[in-house]
Write a protein that holds these residues in place. Sequence first.
Motif, mmCIF file in Angstrom:
data_model
loop_
_atom_site.group_PDB
_atom_site.id
_atom_site.type_symbol
_atom_site.label_atom_id
_atom_site.label_comp_id
_atom_site.label_asym_id
_atom_site.label_seq_id
_atom_site.Cartn_x
_atom_site.Cartn_y
_atom_site.Cartn_z
ATOM 1 N N ILE A 127 0.844 -1.206 0.000
ATOM 2 C CA ILE A 127 0.000 0.000 0.000
ATOM 3 C C ILE A 127 0.874 1.249 0.000
ATOM 4 C CG2 ILE A 127 -1.993 1.144 1.034
ATOM 5 C CD1 ILE A 127 -2.767 -1.418 2.311
ATOM 6 N N GLY A 128 1.880 1.270 -0.851
ATOM 7 C CA GLY A 128 2.716 2.451 -1.014
ATOM 8 C C GLY A 128 3.729 2.679 0.096
ATOM 9 N N THR A 129 3.885 1.733 1.006
ATOM 10 C CA THR A 129 4.836 1.864 2.103
ATOM 11 C C THR A 129 5.900 0.788 1.962
ATOM 12 O OG1 THR A 129 3.058 2.652 3.533
ATOM 13 C CG2 THR A 129 5.075 1.945 4.616
ATOM 14 N N SER A 130 7.150 1.182 2.024
ATOM 15 C CA SER A 130 8.227 0.200 1.886
ATOM 16 C C SER A 130 8.392 -0.568 3.195
ATOM 17 C CB SER A 130 9.533 0.884 1.516
ATOM 18 O OG SER A 130 9.921 1.754 2.557
ATOM 19 N N ILE A 131 8.704 -1.840 3.043
ATOM 20 C CA ILE A 131 8.928 -2.724 4.183
ATOM 21 C C ILE A 131 10.419 -3.016 4.245
ATOM 22 C CG2 ILE A 131 8.352 -4.946 5.214
ATOM 23 C CD1 ILE A 131 5.958 -3.076 4.957
ATOM 24 N N PRO A 132 11.143 -2.443 5.230
ATOM 25 C CA PRO A 132 12.585 -2.714 5.321
ATOM 26 C C PRO A 132 12.852 -4.188 5.608
ATOM 27 C CG PRO A 132 11.938 -0.914 6.776
ATOM 28 C CD PRO A 132 10.692 -1.515 6.239
ATOM 29 N N GLU A 133 13.941 -4.696 5.053
ATOM 30 C CA GLU A 133 14.237 -6.121 5.180
ATOM 31 C C GLU A 133 14.781 -6.496 6.555
ATOM 32 O OE1 GLU A 133 16.576 -7.492 1.972
ATOM 33 O OE2 GLU A 133 15.118 -6.841 0.473
ATOM 34 N N ASP A 134 15.369 -5.544 7.280
ATOM 35 C CA ASP A 134 15.970 -5.880 8.568
ATOM 36 C C ASP A 134 15.043 -5.614 9.750
ATOM 37 O OD1 ASP A 134 16.039 -3.194 8.030
ATOM 38 O OD2 ASP A 134 17.868 -2.834 9.184
ATOM 39 N N LYS A 135 13.871 -5.030 9.510
ATOM 40 C CA LYS A 135 12.959 -4.669 10.594
ATOM 41 C C LYS A 135 11.919 -5.768 10.793
ATOM 42 C CE LYS A 135 10.448 -0.562 12.041
ATOM 43 N NZ LYS A 135 9.931 0.731 11.611
ATOM 44 N N VAL A 136 11.385 -5.870 12.008
ATOM 45 C CA VAL A 136 10.344 -6.848 12.300
ATOM 46 C C VAL A 136 9.117 -6.509 11.463
ATOM 47 C CG1 VAL A 136 8.866 -7.798 14.121
ATOM 48 C CG2 VAL A 136 11.231 -7.216 14.620
ATOM 49 N N LEU A 137 8.514 -7.524 10.861
ATOM 50 C CA LEU A 137 7.445 -7.316 9.895
ATOM 51 C C LEU A 137 6.213 -6.670 10.521
ATOM 52 C CD1 LEU A 137 6.569 -7.759 6.969
ATOM 53 C CD2 LEU A 137 5.653 -9.949 7.675
#
Length: 119
Positions: A5-15
């Motif tokens: 939804i237009g928000t990036s999900i960083p790979e190192d952060k908790v989902l």
Amino acid sequence: MPYIIGTSIPEDKVLVQSVANIYGLGLFQSKNLCKKAGFGSDSRGSHVTFLKGKFLENLAEATSLPLGADLLRFQNDKIRRLCVLSTYRGSRHRKGLPVRGQRTHTNAKKRSLLKLNVS
């Protein structure tokens, strides 16, 4: 890096925390969405594949709540309507002052600096 939804999900952060960064979703709803999508509480953004990301996005869009840009547009339309109707709240929004009855003698320094350009 997946986008939901237009928000990036960083790979190192908790989902769960990353999904909570979507405008309009809180931590409780993001936990429920991640649980429905099959992610554990310790899953990270790197565990999201393309298909799982699409599934998570479909689950988020299936909620009855407006999210992301739709929610921002809805809120700005409500404020713009107040300004057009020349209500007291609309004039406070236009001037960049507190809207909900807060005092301005000693407080409201931040609110008066953040002038909202709604006209």
